[in-house]
Design a protein around this motif. Structure first.
Motif, PDB file in Angstrom:
ATOM      1  N   MET A  40       0.791  -1.229   0.000  1.00  0.00           N
ATOM      2  CA  MET A  40       0.000   0.000   0.000  1.00  0.00           C
ATOM      3  C   MET A  40       0.830   1.290   0.000  1.00  0.00           C
ATOM      4  O   MET A  40       0.570   2.214   0.791  1.00  0.00           O
ATOM      5  CB  MET A  40      -0.959  -0.011   1.190  1.00  0.00           C
ATOM      6  CG  MET A  40      -0.307  -0.098   2.551  1.00  0.00           C
ATOM      7  SD  MET A  40      -1.568  -0.169   3.853  1.00  0.00           S
ATOM      8  CE  MET A  40      -0.520  -0.337   5.285  1.00  0.00           C
ATOM      9  N   ASP A 141      -2.259   9.662   4.696  1.00  0.00           N
ATOM     10  CA  ASP A 141      -2.201   8.325   4.085  1.00  0.00           C
ATOM     11  C   ASP A 141      -2.241   7.241   5.154  1.00  0.00           C
ATOM     12  O   ASP A 141      -1.737   6.136   4.942  1.00  0.00           O
ATOM     13  CB  ASP A 141      -0.932   8.193   3.236  1.00  0.00           C
ATOM     14  CG  ASP A 141      -1.000   7.003   2.291  1.00  0.00           C
ATOM     15  OD1 ASP A 141       0.069   6.537   1.834  1.00  0.00           O
ATOM     16  OD2 ASP A 141      -2.121   6.521   2.012  1.00  0.00           O
ATOM     17  N   LYS A 144      -7.997   5.304   7.142  1.00  0.00           N
ATOM     18  CA  LYS A 144      -8.887   6.213   6.403  1.00  0.00           C
ATOM     19  C   LYS A 144      -9.931   6.862   7.296  1.00  0.00           C
ATOM     20  O   LYS A 144     -10.382   7.959   7.014  1.00  0.00           O
ATOM     21  CB  LYS A 144      -9.537   5.469   5.235  1.00  0.00           C
ATOM     22  CG  LYS A 144      -8.528   4.755   4.333  1.00  0.00           C
ATOM     23  CD  LYS A 144      -7.297   5.620   3.997  1.00  0.00           C
ATOM     24  CE  LYS A 144      -6.135   4.795   3.516  1.00  0.00           C
ATOM     25  NZ  LYS A 144      -4.847   5.572   3.464  1.00  0.00           N
ATOM     26  N   ASP A 169      -4.528  10.723   0.197  1.00  0.00           N
ATOM     27  CA  ASP A 169      -4.504   9.546  -0.671  1.00  0.00           C
ATOM     28  C   ASP A 169      -5.788   8.729  -0.448  1.00  0.00           C
ATOM     29  O   ASP A 169      -6.445   8.841   0.595  1.00  0.00           O
ATOM     30  CB  ASP A 169      -3.271   8.680  -0.341  1.00  0.00           C
ATOM     31  CG  ASP A 169      -3.079   7.564  -1.367  1.00  0.00           C
ATOM     32  OD1 ASP A 169      -2.481   6.538  -1.017  1.00  0.00           O
ATOM     33  OD2 ASP A 169      -3.555   7.713  -2.517  1.00  0.00           O
ATOM     34  N   ASN A 170      -6.160   7.915  -1.430  1.00  0.00           N
ATOM     35  CA  ASN A 170      -7.219   6.902  -1.298  1.00  0.00           C
ATOM     36  C   ASN A 170      -8.629   7.432  -1.064  1.00  0.00           C
ATOM     37  O   ASN A 170      -9.429   6.763  -0.393  1.00  0.00           O
ATOM     38  CB  ASN A 170      -6.884   5.929  -0.145  1.00  0.00           C
ATOM     39  CG  ASN A 170      -5.494   5.386  -0.231  1.00  0.00           C
ATOM     40  OD1 ASN A 170      -4.663   5.624   0.644  1.00  0.00           O
ATOM     41  ND2 ASN A 170      -5.210   4.652  -1.302  1.00  0.00           N
ATOM     42  N   GLU A 199      -2.668   2.185  -6.521  1.00  0.00           N
ATOM     43  CA  GLU A 199      -1.276   1.819  -6.809  1.00  0.00           C
ATOM     44  C   GLU A 199      -1.178   0.418  -7.422  1.00  0.00           C
ATOM     45  O   GLU A 199      -1.797  -0.528  -6.959  1.00  0.00           O
ATOM     46  CB  GLU A 199      -0.411   1.891  -5.535  1.00  0.00           C
ATOM     47  CG  GLU A 199      -0.954   1.214  -4.309  1.00  0.00           C
ATOM     48  CD  GLU A 199      -1.766   2.146  -3.418  1.00  0.00           C
ATOM     49  OE1 GLU A 199      -2.369   3.105  -3.945  1.00  0.00           O
ATOM     50  OE2 GLU A 199      -1.846   1.901  -2.222  1.00  0.00           O
TER      51      GLU A 199
HETATM   52 MG   LIG Z   1      -2.510   5.165   0.559  1.00  0.00          MG
END
Ligand SMILES: [Mg+2]
Ligand SMILES: CCc1ncnc2c1ncn2[C@@H]1O[C@H](/C=C/CNC(=O)c2cc(-c3ccc(F)cc3)cc(O)c2O)[C@@H](O)[C@H]1O
Length: 214
Positions: A40, A141, A144, A169-170, A199
């Motif tokens: 990740m 990151d 979450k 991110d994400n 990714e």
């Molecule tokens: Mg990430």
């Protein structure tokens, strides 16, 4: 005895990357994750978007939430101006130990300060412990469901100034719905979505860039 994925990632760096060459460390991790095992890291596609934001902001102070194996830590630090400081928070001691060795291999120990512990404990201590007034750039990151509480905590602690940039991110995969809803509807931020892919895959993902308006 069985090695862990972070240990195998570090071994790939030590085998294929040149000491003191951060970009070769980034390349070695991407190669390992494409050819051997998914991991990740923000990766090369979203990593290029990250690079462009770092270059545009040209930050003197950077906070990264969630070091993991220091892929994005090294990627960001390799683009910082000489006296810039990057603080990265990581609460898993095993991951932190691997990340320290990746950072050392890249030769970026003087630009990066890895702090072990939960972000919620350390964000309120940034001023007293590290003499940081505000962050020019924050890269989110970590877990979450921590993006939103930590953003509110950074606001409350006065760590964001007019123009500070949050890059998350994400925001699609795994997704950060409560953070997106807050940041896109708040009058205190100007947000922009950079569409990309998870990714090392073809799955949709993206980065959300949000400028704090003060
Ligand atoms: Mg990430
Ligand atoms: C308590 C606050 C707090 N304080 C300090 N350190 C903290 C922390 N919370 C977490 N950490 C550390 O950060 C790292 C975790 C990062 C979490 N990242 C993802 O979960 C993720 C998942 C996918 C994906 C997985 C599976 C899929 F199928 C698809 C996508 C893709 C991605 O890019 C992802 O970033 C670890 O080192 C934690 O020890």
């Amino acid at each position: 005895t069985q090695t862990t994925r972070p240990q195998r990632m570090l071994a790939a760096v030590q085998k294929s990357a040149t000491r003191g060459d951060p970009r070769s460390v980034v390349k070695a991790i991407d190669q390992f994750c494409r050819q051997k095992e998914w991991a990740m890291n923000v990766g090369d596609e979203k990593g290029c978007i990250l690079d462009s934001v770092v270059t545009e902001v040209n930050p003197a102070t950077v906070l990264e939430l969630g070091t993991y194996c220091a892929y994005s830590t090294v990627r960001i630090a390799s683009l910082l101006p000489p006296d810039a400081k990057l603080i990265t928070l990581e609460f898993n001691p095993h991951n932190a130990a691997i990340a320290r060795q990746v950072i050392a291999w890249a030769g970026l120990g003087d630009k990066i300060q890895l702090v072990e512990g939960p972000s919620g404990d350390w964000i309120p201590k940034m001023k007293e412990k590290f003499g940081i007034e505000t962050f020019d750039l924050v890269f989110l990151d970590h877990w979450k469901d921590r993006y939103l509480p930590d953003t509110k905590l950074m606001e409350e602690c006065g760590l964001l100034r007019k123009g500070s940039v949050l890059l998350a991110d994400n925001v699609i995969c795994p997704g950060t719905p409560d953070y997106l809803e807050y940041i896109r509807n708040s009058p205190r931020y100007k947000s922009q979505y950079f569409r990309s892919h998870l990714e090392y895959t073809k799955v949709e993902d993206g980065l959300e860039k949000s400028v704090f308006l003060g």
